[in-house]
Design a protein around this motif. Structure first.
Motif, PDB file in Angstrom:
ATOM      1  N   SER A 214       0.908  -1.333  -0.013  1.00 54.24           N
ATOM      2  CA  SER A 214      -0.068   0.132   0.020  1.00 54.24           C
ATOM      3  C   SER A 214       0.566   1.255  -0.081  1.00 54.24           C
ATOM      4  CB  SER A 214      -0.937   0.255   1.318  1.00 54.24           C
ATOM      5  OG  SER A 214      -0.074  -0.040   2.496  1.00 54.24           O
ATOM      6  N   GLU A 215       1.915   1.284   0.776  1.00 51.38           N
ATOM      7  CA  GLU A 215       2.965   2.571   0.492  1.00 51.38           C
ATOM      8  C   GLU A 215       3.561   2.644  -0.434  1.00 51.38           C
ATOM      9  OE1 GLU A 215       3.224   4.737   2.858  1.00 51.38           O
ATOM     10  OE2 GLU A 215       1.919   3.713   4.619  1.00 51.38           O
ATOM     11  N   ARG A 218       1.230   4.221  -2.895  1.00 52.03           N
ATOM     12  CA  ARG A 218       0.733   5.675  -2.512  1.00 52.03           C
ATOM     13  C   ARG A 218       1.957   6.325  -2.893  1.00 52.03           C
ATOM     14  NH1 ARG A 218      -0.140   4.518   2.279  1.00 52.03           N
ATOM     15  NH2 ARG A 218      -2.417   4.513   2.248  1.00 52.03           N
ATOM     16  N   SER A 219       3.138   6.011  -2.707  1.00 57.93           N
ATOM     17  CA  SER A 219       4.474   6.503  -3.109  1.00 57.93           C
ATOM     18  C   SER A 219       4.496   6.892  -4.500  1.00 57.93           C
ATOM     19  CB  SER A 219       5.592   6.096  -2.514  1.00 57.93           C
ATOM     20  OG  SER A 219       5.614   5.938  -1.347  1.00 57.93           O
ATOM     21  N   ASP A 222       2.138   9.541  -5.750  1.00 56.38           N
ATOM     22  CA  ASP A 222       2.599  10.821  -5.330  1.00 56.38           C
ATOM     23  C   ASP A 222       3.207  11.545  -6.069  1.00 56.38           C
ATOM     24  OD1 ASP A 222       2.804  13.269  -3.538  1.00 56.38           O
ATOM     25  OD2 ASP A 222       4.080  11.946  -2.266  1.00 56.38           O
ATOM     26  N   TYR A 423      -4.832   0.381   0.641  1.00 58.44           N
ATOM     27  CA  TYR A 423      -4.808   1.889  -0.130  1.00 58.44           C
ATOM     28  C   TYR A 423      -6.013   2.570  -0.354  1.00 58.44           C
ATOM     29  CZ  TYR A 423      -3.921   5.453  -3.436  1.00 58.44           C
ATOM     30  OH  TYR A 423      -3.892   6.590  -4.390  1.00 58.44           O
ATOM     31  N   GLU A 427      -7.085   5.889   1.848  1.00 65.05           N
ATOM     32  CA  GLU A 427      -7.477   7.107   0.926  1.00 65.05           C
ATOM     33  C   GLU A 427      -8.787   7.694   1.279  1.00 65.05           C
ATOM     34  OE1 GLU A 427      -5.338   9.033  -1.283  1.00 65.05           O
ATOM     35  OE2 GLU A 427      -4.015   7.855   0.119  1.00 65.05           O
TER      36      GLU A 427
END
Length: 503
Positions: A214-215, A218-219, A222, A423, A427
């Protein structure tokens, strides 16, 4: 004394020391990179622990988490981007100090007082855990049922700004834990005819997906421009630390105590302890007007709190099998994998392992000082690592590690699905921590409920028949009913309704 000697021998073996060093450096790197988290670092280490003995595996968990929590201070100070959630509380404070040319004082305070807080939390762990374990030896399924239920309830209230969404995620965790045949009746549930689901949804692949994949997603999504690193030389980070210790002893003790207590609450963890400690420091300070302008007092107190919370979270995890935060939820999974089932018997049947855990905490907080100093010195190079290089490597490690645990492609699909789901949920404001608690504690809750109903021949009042069970049961019901009672009191006749509430 024999158990203590065995504990020292297990910790200071060549294998364990090498693992401590490697996991410490890994934790420092992950914590220092914005967007990555301490939980992600532990999730990535889980596949590696599959091939380790119990104590080296726990050594990797302890050292990595301690280092990652501290290392989150570094990008917060130099980039105004906290590396971990525990560092977010005082990021603006540290960044303001860096802009004034005091980055070495801010980073030195975070390093030294994090180590002090970690040692304080370890001392409480050493004293409190055996006492609670001795008390818990008299627990039956009735007491454990209410204790788990109370812990889950407190976790929803404490760890989530929206308790309703926290409750929804907890129920989702219960549903995930109920899949398969791992239930008291050994009846296949929610398998949809799939033989892969008969053993349930793998906890460790799901953890890696929810906290690592999930990170990565997200990254990767971004697109915000990277902040500019404050370009100033960092000299001696230890200069002036003794003077700060003499000037702020109450703040150090207060942060350490608060962090340990909050860490021991299910679902709380270092980030909540850090925010609470910073707010308390500002409220009780003699110079509250300086907060936000680059004042070191809040960094000292919050820094002590976030690392002391790590050790505090291990108390309920080891004694009752109830995770204090997402980090100890991962640790509990590793403990079960190594046949070190959490509970009071862990202290009586494996005392050498408990001594080894205590020594690991002390050692990890001591070596944090030299390794943290070295990380601060190379911080600008660490912060310059490009996401385009880092993220594919992390995803590859997730896939290879998850597949390697059971040589199962199905586990990889679980990991990827869990990552996408986590994720999307985060969000939209749904916290992941209650879901993890639901997965960990759901089977325990069901097992103790079924045992209790069998013992009592279906008599519900038997859940309140024993003194400790009765107290825990009443306390749980009070926590449940308190919002309703408060709402009813506000609307009671004779009490004026505020204009805003009436509208």
């Amino acid at each position: 004394m024999d158990a203590l000697a065995q504990g020292f021998a297990m910790v200071f073996s060549i294998e364990t020391l090498l693992i401590i060093m490697a996991s410490s450096l890994f934790g420092l790197f992950v914590g220092a990179v914005p967007g990555l988290s301490a939980t992600m670092a532990l999730a990535l280490l889980v596949p590696m622990t599959f091939f380790m003995d119990p104590i080296p595996a726990l050594a990797a968990m302890v050292s990595c988490s301690a280092m990652a929590i501290f290392a989150g201070d570094i990008p917060g100070c130099l980039l105004r981007m906290p590396g971990t959630a525990a560092s977010a509380a005082y990021t603006d404070e540290a960044y303001a100090m860096a802009r004034k040319g005091q980055a070495d004082i801010a980073l030195g305070s975070g390093l030294v007082f994090s180590a002090i807080g970690g040692l304080f939390g370890t001392a409480v762990l050493i004293v409190a855990a055996p006492l609670f374990a001795e008390f818990a030896l008299n627990f039956t399924s009735f007491e454990f049922f209410w204790l788990i239920l109370l812990g889950i309830t407190c976790a929803i209230v404490i760890s989530s700004t929206t308790p309703l969404k926290g409750a929804i995620m907890l129920i989702l965790g219960f549903l995930v834990a109920s899949v398969g045949m791992n239930n008291p009746a050994a009846f296949p549930r929610f398998t949809a005819g799939s033989t892969d689901l008969l053993g349930g949804i793998g906890f460790l692949p799901m953890l890696i997906g929810m906290f690592a994949v999930s990170e990565v997603i997200r990254s990767a999504l971004d697109r915000s421009p990277r902040a500019t690193i404050i370009d100033q030389p960092i000299h001696n980070v230890f200069k002036g630390m003794w003077q700060l210790t003499v000037k702020y002893p109450k703040q150090i003790l207060r942060g350490s105590v608060l962090g340990t207590v909050v860490g021991a609450l299910p679902g709380a963890g270092s980030d909540i302890a850090s925010w609470m400690s910073y707010a308390l420091s500002k409220k009780l300070s003699k110079e509250p007007e300086k907060f936000g302008t680059g004042h070191v007092e809040g960094i000292i107190e919050s820094g002590a709190a976030n690392n002391s919370a790590l050790a505090g979270a291990w108390i309920p995890a080891l004694v009752f099998g109830i995770p204090g935060d997402t980090l100890t939820a991962i640790v509990i999974g590793v403990l079960y994998m190594k046949n070190l089932n959490p509970g009071p018997s862990l202290f009586t049947t494996n005392p050498e392992n408990m001594y080894a855990i205590y020594i690991l905490f002390i050692f990890a907080n001591l070596i944090m000082i030299p390794l943290g100093w070295a990380t601060i010195k190379v911080a600008k190079r660490l912060l310059g690592v490009r996401r385009e290089i880092l993220l594919p490597l992390i995803l590859m490690a997730c896939i290879v590690g998850t597949f390697g645990m059971n040589n199962s492609p199905f586990d990889v699909w679980i990991m990827l699905a869990a990552g996408v789901a986590a994720y999307i949920l985060e969000e939209n404001g749904f916290p992941v921590a209650p879901a993890i608690l639901g997965v960990v504690l759901g089977p325990m809750l069901e097992e103790n409920f079924v045992k209790s109903m069998i013992k009592s021949d279906g008599e519900v009042l038997a859940f309140f028949s024993r003194p400790v069970a009765g107290v825990l049961g009443v306390l749980t019901l009070v926590v449940w009913l308190y919002p309703l009672l408060r709402h009813g009191f506000r609307r009671s006749p004779g009490r004026a309704t505020p204009v805003g509430e009436a509208l």
